[in-house]
Every structure is written in C-alpha cells, then in structure tokens.
Write an enzyme that holds these catalytic residues in place. Sequence first.
Site, PDB file in Angstrom:
ATOM      1  N   GLY A  84       0.828  -1.200   0.000  1.00 36.28           N
ATOM      2  CA  GLY A  84       0.000   0.000   0.000  1.00 36.28           C
ATOM      3  C   GLY A  84       0.859   1.244   0.000  1.00 36.28           C
ATOM      4  O   GLY A  84       1.686   1.439  -0.888  1.00 36.28           O
ATOM      5  N   ASP A  85       0.669   2.085   1.014  1.00 40.05           N
ATOM      6  CA  ASP A  85       1.471   3.304   1.118  1.00 40.05           C
ATOM      7  C   ASP A  85       2.405   3.252   2.322  1.00 40.05           C
ATOM      8  O   ASP A  85       2.761   4.278   2.900  1.00 40.05           O
ATOM      9  CB  ASP A  85       0.583   4.546   1.151  1.00 40.05           C
ATOM     10  CG  ASP A  85      -0.332   4.602   2.373  1.00 40.05           C
ATOM     11  OD1 ASP A  85      -0.504   3.568   3.033  1.00 40.05           O
ATOM     12  OD2 ASP A  85      -0.868   5.684   2.653  1.00 40.05           O
TER      13      ASP A  85
END
Length: 187
Positions: free
Chosen positions: A100-101
């Site tokens: 993801g981030d």
Amino acid sequence: ELRAAYNKLADLNKRVRNQALFDALTGLPNRPMFFDRLSKELSRARRNDELVALLFIDLDGFKQVNDQFGHEAGDVALKTVATRWRASVRGSDSIARLGGDEFAVVVGKLDDPASAVLVAEKLIDALHREIQLPGEQHCQLGCSIGISIYPSDASDGDSLIRNADAAMYRAKDEGRDSYQLYEPAMN
C-alpha cells in the site's frame, strides 16, 4: 541452440527472482527482501557493535489521491515517491515498499541516532514538491515517520519494527508530515 535455451532460462530465472523480491510497481525491495536486508544489517551491527535505524513510513494524503484522481494517478504518485526517496538515501541503506502506502528504510553504520533524524528529514523534504499526475493534474503528499534504533530501542527485527510503527503513529497523531523517535512509553 543449447546456448540460446540456457540464456532464455537464465532470463526467466532473473524475472522470477525479481518478482519474488521486488515490488512490481516501484521497483523497490518488497516485504520479504526488506526482512532479509534488516536481518543481515542487524547481524552485521551485532558483530561490529554499531547502530542501525529503522524508519517506518506511512504516506499522508495518499488515500485522497486515489479517491480524487484514481488508482492510475495513485500508482504514478507511488513511483514518484520511490524515485525521490531512492535519491535521498545512501546506496548502502535499504528502502522498501511494504505494501500500500507503507515503506521502511534500514539505515546501517550510524554514528549516532541523530543521523537517522537527518535521513527522516530528507525523506520528508523530498515530498515537499508537487507530484505530477496524468492529465495535467498534480498532488501534494506528506509522510509520517517512526524511528527506532538498534540496540537501544530493540535487539531484534520484529521489536524494532513494532517500535518504529508505534513512533510513526505518534507522528500521525501529532500533526503528520513529521517524524518521531521511539520512546518506551509508547508501548
């Protein structure tokens, strides 16, 4: 003919290895490669009585980029972040996309914990310029960074990660786009 088959097999082996160890989007090491590099760096630090910093990073504002501009724009933003951060750390440091981030950086051969803070500041500063997105759009991201130091904050990789994660959440709670050093009271 045998040489051509060997070269084809070697190329296939290289592609499979890259898929297993590197993030397909950013080209950064992925989670398994990160854990391998962290383990090796901690082993080296134990042998040489050195410090290692683990920086656990979460992008600030990334969900809004995906929501407002779409996932293609989010992918462009992640690639840009990876490129900027790669240029912000030493070649001996390991930066990885965990998913993801979320990212992590292993910084070895530290003179003192303040050196880890300098790395965190460089990573934050690298995001202060706008990111160009498809369709003449642009966005601004920040990041929250938690820092834990071996051996003062933890003596093993899992604890180092857990402590850096706790410090990262404190950075988010205290305004984002900043870093926090781990403090034992966080757990």
